[in-house]
Design a protein around this motif. Sequence first.
Motif, PDB file in Angstrom:
ATOM      1  N   ALA A 168       0.977  -1.209   0.016  1.00  0.00           N
ATOM      2  CA  ALA A 168       0.069   0.310  -0.187  1.00  0.00           C
ATOM      3  C   ALA A 168       1.029   1.311  -0.178  1.00  0.00           C
ATOM      4  CB  ALA A 168      -0.927  -0.015   1.325  1.00  0.00           C
ATOM      5  N   ARG A 169       1.738   1.126   0.859  1.00  0.00           N
ATOM      6  CA  ARG A 169       2.733   2.449   0.977  1.00  0.00           C
ATOM      7  C   ARG A 169       3.555   2.527  -0.537  1.00  0.00           C
ATOM      8  NH1 ARG A 169       7.757   3.807   5.096  1.00  0.00           N
ATOM      9  NH2 ARG A 169       8.087   5.736   4.051  1.00  0.00           N
ATOM     10  N   ALA A 170       3.989   1.547  -0.897  1.00  0.00           N
ATOM     11  CA  ALA A 170       4.873   1.635  -2.241  1.00  0.00           C
ATOM     12  C   ALA A 170       3.927   2.184  -3.111  1.00  0.00           C
ATOM     13  CB  ALA A 170       5.254   0.210  -2.700  1.00  0.00           C
ATOM     14  N   LEU A 171       2.611   2.051  -3.004  1.00  0.00           N
ATOM     15  CA  LEU A 171       1.452   2.608  -4.232  1.00  0.00           C
ATOM     16  C   LEU A 171       1.109   3.873  -3.706  1.00  0.00           C
ATOM     17  CD1 LEU A 171      -0.476  -0.604  -4.831  1.00  0.00           C
ATOM     18  CD2 LEU A 171       1.123   0.428  -6.379  1.00  0.00           C
ATOM     19  N   GLY A 172       1.756   4.379  -2.718  1.00  0.00           N
ATOM     20  CA  GLY A 172       1.502   6.035  -2.415  1.00  0.00           C
ATOM     21  C   GLY A 172       0.258   6.180  -1.392  1.00  0.00           C
ATOM     22  N   ALA A 173      -0.003   5.164  -0.721  1.00  0.00           N
ATOM     23  CA  ALA A 173      -0.993   5.253   0.404  1.00  0.00           C
ATOM     24  C   ALA A 173      -0.559   5.380   1.765  1.00  0.00           C
ATOM     25  CB  ALA A 173      -1.875   3.905   0.411  1.00  0.00           C
ATOM     26  N   ARG A 174      -1.432   5.804   2.598  1.00  0.00           N
ATOM     27  CA  ARG A 174      -0.828   6.031   4.031  1.00  0.00           C
ATOM     28  C   ARG A 174      -1.208   4.848   4.746  1.00  0.00           C
ATOM     29  NH1 ARG A 174      -3.259   8.780   8.776  1.00  0.00           N
ATOM     30  NH2 ARG A 174      -5.425   8.673   7.606  1.00  0.00           N
ATOM     31  N   VAL A 175      -0.223   4.517   5.774  1.00  0.00           N
ATOM     32  CA  VAL A 175      -0.182   3.250   6.554  1.00  0.00           C
ATOM     33  C   VAL A 175      -0.077   3.796   8.095  1.00  0.00           C
ATOM     34  CG1 VAL A 175       0.838   1.125   7.249  1.00  0.00           C
ATOM     35  CG2 VAL A 175       0.916   1.680   4.988  1.00  0.00           C
ATOM     36  N   TYR A 176      -0.784   3.350   8.986  1.00  0.00           N
ATOM     37  CA  TYR A 176      -0.946   4.032  10.119  1.00  0.00           C
ATOM     38  C   TYR A 176      -1.853   3.083  11.252  1.00  0.00           C
ATOM     39  CZ  TYR A 176      -5.551   4.920   8.084  1.00  0.00           C
ATOM     40  OH  TYR A 176      -6.725   4.536   7.528  1.00  0.00           O
ATOM     41  N   PRO A 177      -1.288   3.385  12.452  1.00  0.00           N
ATOM     42  CA  PRO A 177      -2.037   2.399  13.496  1.00  0.00           C
ATOM     43  C   PRO A 177      -3.598   2.648  13.456  1.00  0.00           C
ATOM     44  CG  PRO A 177      -0.359   3.845  14.559  1.00  0.00           C
ATOM     45  CD  PRO A 177      -0.294   4.185  13.150  1.00  0.00           C
ATOM     46  N   SER A 178      -4.191   1.511  13.490  1.00  0.00           N
ATOM     47  CA  SER A 178      -5.348   1.507  13.478  1.00  0.00           C
ATOM     48  C   SER A 178      -6.413   2.063  14.841  1.00  0.00           C
ATOM     49  CB  SER A 178      -6.156  -0.136  12.991  1.00  0.00           C
ATOM     50  OG  SER A 178      -5.757  -0.657  14.124  1.00  0.00           O
ATOM     51  N   GLY A 179      -5.825   1.847  15.728  1.00  0.00           N
ATOM     52  CA  GLY A 179      -6.449   2.261  17.134  1.00  0.00           C
ATOM     53  C   GLY A 179      -7.224   1.231  17.971  1.00  0.00           C
ATOM     54  N   ALA A 180      -7.183  -0.007  17.028  1.00  0.00           N
ATOM     55  CA  ALA A 180      -8.028  -0.976  17.554  1.00  0.00           C
ATOM     56  C   ALA A 180      -7.516  -2.465  17.125  1.00  0.00           C
ATOM     57  CB  ALA A 180      -9.603  -0.911  17.499  1.00  0.00           C
ATOM     58  N   PRO A 181      -6.676  -3.048  17.936  1.00  0.00           N
ATOM     59  CA  PRO A 181      -6.000  -4.154  17.306  1.00  0.00           C
ATOM     60  C   PRO A 181      -7.149  -5.127  16.958  1.00  0.00           C
ATOM     61  CG  PRO A 181      -4.917  -3.444  19.360  1.00  0.00           C
ATOM     62  CD  PRO A 181      -5.988  -2.596  19.293  1.00  0.00           C
ATOM     63  N   GLU A 182      -6.722  -5.973  15.750  1.00  0.00           N
ATOM     64  CA  GLU A 182      -7.513  -7.004  15.173  1.00  0.00           C
ATOM     65  C   GLU A 182      -6.669  -8.251  15.492  1.00  0.00           C
ATOM     66  OE1 GLU A 182     -10.575  -7.699  11.820  1.00  0.00           O
ATOM     67  OE2 GLU A 182      -8.954  -7.041  11.080  1.00  0.00           O
ATOM     68  N   LEU A 183      -7.112  -9.131  16.574  1.00  0.00           N
ATOM     69  CA  LEU A 183      -6.328 -10.223  16.867  1.00  0.00           C
ATOM     70  C   LEU A 183      -7.360 -11.463  16.972  1.00  0.00           C
ATOM     71  CD1 LEU A 183      -3.147 -10.534  19.246  1.00  0.00           C
ATOM     72  CD2 LEU A 183      -4.552 -12.271  18.649  1.00  0.00           C
ATOM     73  N   GLY A 184      -7.340 -12.571  16.400  1.00  0.00           N
ATOM     74  CA  GLY A 184      -8.087 -13.706  16.463  1.00  0.00           C
ATOM     75  C   GLY A 184      -8.784 -14.163  15.036  1.00  0.00           C
ATOM     76  N   TRP A 185      -9.843 -15.098  15.339  1.00  0.00           N
ATOM     77  CA  TRP A 185     -10.406 -15.368  13.956  1.00  0.00           C
ATOM     78  C   TRP A 185     -11.739 -14.647  13.849  1.00  0.00           C
ATOM     79  CZ3 TRP A 185      -8.486 -19.542  11.106  1.00  0.00           C
ATOM     80  CH2 TRP A 185      -7.238 -20.056  11.488  1.00  0.00           C
ATOM     81  N   SER A 186     -11.871 -14.389  12.698  1.00  0.00           N
ATOM     82  CA  SER A 186     -13.279 -13.834  12.180  1.00  0.00           C
ATOM     83  C   SER A 186     -13.311 -13.960  10.463  1.00  0.00           C
ATOM     84  CB  SER A 186     -13.578 -12.394  12.773  1.00  0.00           C
ATOM     85  OG  SER A 186     -12.633 -11.469  12.080  1.00  0.00           O
ATOM     86  N   PRO A 187     -14.631 -14.085   9.963  1.00  0.00           N
ATOM     87  CA  PRO A 187     -14.554 -14.179   8.531  1.00  0.00           C
ATOM     88  C   PRO A 187     -14.387 -12.679   8.034  1.00  0.00           C
ATOM     89  CG  PRO A 187     -16.726 -14.060   9.325  1.00  0.00           C
ATOM     90  CD  PRO A 187     -15.813 -14.323  10.743  1.00  0.00           C
ATOM     91  N   LEU A 188     -14.107 -12.798   6.636  1.00  0.00           N
ATOM     92  CA  LEU A 188     -14.142 -11.589   5.773  1.00  0.00           C
ATOM     93  C   LEU A 188     -15.355 -11.173   5.197  1.00  0.00           C
ATOM     94  CD1 LEU A 188     -10.838 -12.086   3.702  1.00  0.00           C
ATOM     95  CD2 LEU A 188     -11.090 -11.016   5.709  1.00  0.00           C
TER      96      LEU A 188
END
Length: 240
Positions: A97-117
């Motif tokens: 994403a960054r190589a394509l010019g987009a911003r990367v940053y902390p989400s503020g809410a970690p996502e850790l575990g199993w869940s569907p997309l």
Amino acid sequence: MKHEVLAIRHVYFEDLGSLEHVLGDRGHLVRYLDVGRGRIDAPNPLDPSLLVVLGGPIGAYEDADYPHIAPLLSMLERRIAAGLPTIGICLGSQLIARALGARVYPSGAPELGWSPLTLTEAGRASALRHLEADGKPVPVFHWHGDTFDLPAGATLLASTEKCAHQAFAWGEHVLALQCHPEVLADRFESWLVTYPGDIARSGTTVAKLREETARHGAGLERAARAMFGEWLDRFASGER
């Protein structure tokens, strides 16, 4: 072009996982470049038949602390511009994403575990369709605290409630996955013993992660192998 896959690895157990099995089935040779064990700018990014940038616990924006990030971004920029197959997983997706010019940053809410997309219409038309089985989403493993803006020209493929940009494609040759579809259940214990601080801060527990992995791991492995296989088969003839 050579059938050699170059995988940039930040942590020894965050490897290609189920993707490596799929690559082996198709006769690809895999070479790992471990960050910290050589110059990250040494390989020519145009040589491998596939470049995969794997996950790790650092931020894609922490250039001052991790000097390998800048040359790795340069590698990605050159490869993507050349139209060559490239996959990023977790940190790897953020670096794409960054190589394509987009911003990367902390989400503020970690996502850790199993869940569907939740797949977009484009996601259901892509290889990610295998992450839905019999009309039901397959739980996928997540472990991240950062996110990114969707790069200009990218196609959003999937989201979750906590992370709007879970997966995207850029053209036909770039696949970025914030989640960890590659994870193998029989290698998962290393995650638990390495990152106890992340687990405690996320609000989940080691016991819950272990139980969920035992319950969902095999299903994800089947779905991920089908997903990666379909994506790779697009380049089976006339490699780019």
